[in-house]
Motif scaffolding. Structure first.
Motif, PDB file in Angstrom:
ATOM      1  N   GLY A   1       0.823  -1.208   0.000  1.00 49.05           N
ATOM      2  CA  GLY A   1       0.000   0.000   0.000  1.00 49.05           C
ATOM      3  C   GLY A   1       0.851   1.249   0.000  1.00 49.05           C
ATOM      4  O   GLY A   1       2.064   1.185   0.191  1.00 49.05           O
ATOM      5  N   PRO A   2       0.223   2.391  -0.239  1.00 50.84           N
ATOM      6  CA  PRO A   2       0.953   3.666  -0.323  1.00 50.84           C
ATOM      7  C   PRO A   2       1.646   4.018   0.986  1.00 50.84           C
ATOM      8  O   PRO A   2       1.148   3.718   2.073  1.00 50.84           O
ATOM      9  CB  PRO A   2      -0.135   4.689  -0.640  1.00 50.84           C
ATOM     10  N   ARG A   3       2.803   4.653   0.852  1.00 52.43           N
ATOM     11  CA  ARG A   3       3.562   5.143   2.016  1.00 52.43           C
ATOM     12  C   ARG A   3       4.328   6.395   1.604  1.00 52.43           C
ATOM     13  O   ARG A   3       4.679   6.546   0.440  1.00 52.43           O
ATOM     14  CB  ARG A   3       4.583   4.114   2.508  1.00 52.43           C
ATOM     15  N   HIS A   4       4.632   7.216   2.590  1.00 52.60           N
ATOM     16  CA  HIS A   4       5.520   8.352   2.343  1.00 52.60           C
ATOM     17  C   HIS A   4       6.963   7.883   2.553  1.00 52.60           C
ATOM     18  O   HIS A   4       7.203   6.754   3.022  1.00 52.60           O
ATOM     19  CB  HIS A   4       5.165   9.545   3.234  1.00 52.60           C
ATOM     20  N   GLY A   5       7.909   8.729   2.185  1.00 52.79           N
ATOM     21  CA  GLY A   5       9.323   8.342   2.242  1.00 52.79           C
ATOM     22  C   GLY A   5       9.775   7.823   3.594  1.00 52.79           C
ATOM     23  O   GLY A   5      10.405   6.771   3.690  1.00 52.79           O
ATOM     24  N   TYR A   6       9.452   8.547   4.648  1.00 56.67           N
ATOM     25  CA  TYR A   6       9.852   8.113   5.983  1.00 56.67           C
ATOM     26  C   TYR A   6       9.230   6.761   6.316  1.00 56.67           C
ATOM     27  O   TYR A   6       9.881   5.885   6.900  1.00 56.67           O
ATOM     28  CB  TYR A   6       9.457   9.167   7.032  1.00 56.67           C
TER      29      TYR A   6
ATOM     30  N   ILE B   1       8.441   4.416   4.206  1.00 58.71           N
ATOM     31  CA  ILE B   1       9.146   3.387   3.426  1.00 58.71           C
ATOM     32  C   ILE B   1      10.436   3.000   4.129  1.00 58.71           C
ATOM     33  O   ILE B   1      10.721   1.819   4.339  1.00 58.71           O
ATOM     34  CB  ILE B   1       9.424   3.895   1.998  1.00 58.71           C
ATOM     35  N   ALA B   2      11.224   3.996   4.515  1.00 51.99           N
ATOM     36  CA  ALA B   2      12.504   3.732   5.188  1.00 51.99           C
ATOM     37  C   ALA B   2      12.286   2.983   6.497  1.00 51.99           C
ATOM     38  O   ALA B   2      12.996   2.003   6.797  1.00 51.99           O
ATOM     39  CB  ALA B   2      13.244   5.040   5.443  1.00 51.99           C
ATOM     40  N   THR B   3      11.297   3.400   7.269  1.00 49.52           N
ATOM     41  CA  THR B   3      11.000   2.753   8.548  1.00 49.52           C
ATOM     42  C   THR B   3      10.570   1.308   8.354  1.00 49.52           C
ATOM     43  O   THR B   3      11.008   0.419   9.091  1.00 49.52           O
ATOM     44  CB  THR B   3       9.909   3.543   9.296  1.00 49.52           C
ATOM     45  N   TYR B   4       9.725   1.062   7.353  1.00 55.17           N
ATOM     46  CA  TYR B   4       9.274  -0.304   7.093  1.00 55.17           C
ATOM     47  C   TYR B   4      10.462  -1.206   6.750  1.00 55.17           C
ATOM     48  O   TYR B   4      10.578  -2.316   7.270  1.00 55.17           O
ATOM     49  CB  TYR B   4       8.258  -0.338   5.951  1.00 55.17           C
ATOM     50  N   ILE B   5      11.335  -0.740   5.866  1.00 54.06           N
ATOM     51  CA  ILE B   5      12.491  -1.548   5.455  1.00 54.06           C
ATOM     52  C   ILE B   5      13.374  -1.857   6.661  1.00 54.06           C
ATOM     53  O   ILE B   5      13.813  -2.994   6.851  1.00 54.06           O
ATOM     54  CB  ILE B   5      13.278  -0.847   4.331  1.00 54.06           C
TER      55      ILE B   5
ATOM     56  N   ASP C   1      14.821  -6.218  10.659  1.00 57.97           N
ATOM     57  CA  ASP C   1      15.353  -6.216  12.030  1.00 57.97           C
ATOM     58  C   ASP C   1      16.537  -5.265  12.152  1.00 57.97           C
ATOM     59  O   ASP C   1      17.552  -5.576  12.774  1.00 57.97           O
ATOM     60  CB  ASP C   1      15.750  -7.624  12.475  1.00 57.97           C
ATOM     61  N   ASP C   2      16.409  -4.109  11.515  1.00 53.81           N
ATOM     62  CA  ASP C   2      17.404  -3.031  11.547  1.00 53.81           C
ATOM     63  C   ASP C   2      18.739  -3.401  10.896  1.00 53.81           C
ATOM     64  O   ASP C   2      19.740  -2.727  11.114  1.00 53.81           O
ATOM     65  CB  ASP C   2      17.646  -2.534  12.983  1.00 53.81           C
TER      66      ASP C   2
END
Length: 112
Positions: free
Chosen positions: A26-31, A33-37, A42-43
């Motif tokens: 689903g749609p996401r903003h840049g932050y 996207i980065a947070t999800y990845i 697991d960081d």
């Protein structure tokens, strides 16, 4: 000295696929996207702004993403990205290429 963590060079070759996969949900903003990845890995994969936004713009130019401005969950104006039909097709291509690459590398690294 090697640390066992992925390098930026390794990430560079897979960033497009990671973004496409993230947006398949689903749609996401840049932050977002980065947070999800980062969370999903697991960081172990950290996406810096200096890599993320050029990749998003590149994917948008290729027609794999569309973007529109909307209000974020924090009430701020943010650009939200979503996959296009072409982007979904490209995700399938990228996933198949990654599987083939990973299988080849595994044969070498795990050889007796």
């Amino acid at each position: 000295m090697a640390t066992g963590k992925p390098t930026n060079a390794l990430l560079h070759g897979t960033l497009d696929a990671l973004i496409l996969k993230t947006l398949a949900g689903g749609p996401r903003h840049g932050y977002g996207i980065a947070t999800y990845i980062e969370t999903a890995s697991d960081d172990s994969v950290v996406v810096e702004e200096g890599s993320l936004y050029p990749a998003l713009y590149r994917l948008e130019r290729r027609g794999w993403l569309e973007a529109e401005w909307a209000t974020s969950e924090l009430g701020r104006r943010a650009k939200f990205y979503r996959l296009t039909r072409q982007g979904r097709a490209q995700l399938a291509v990228e996933t198949a290429a990654w599987r083939q690459f990973a299988a080849g590398v595994s044969k070498i690294l795990l050889a007796q």
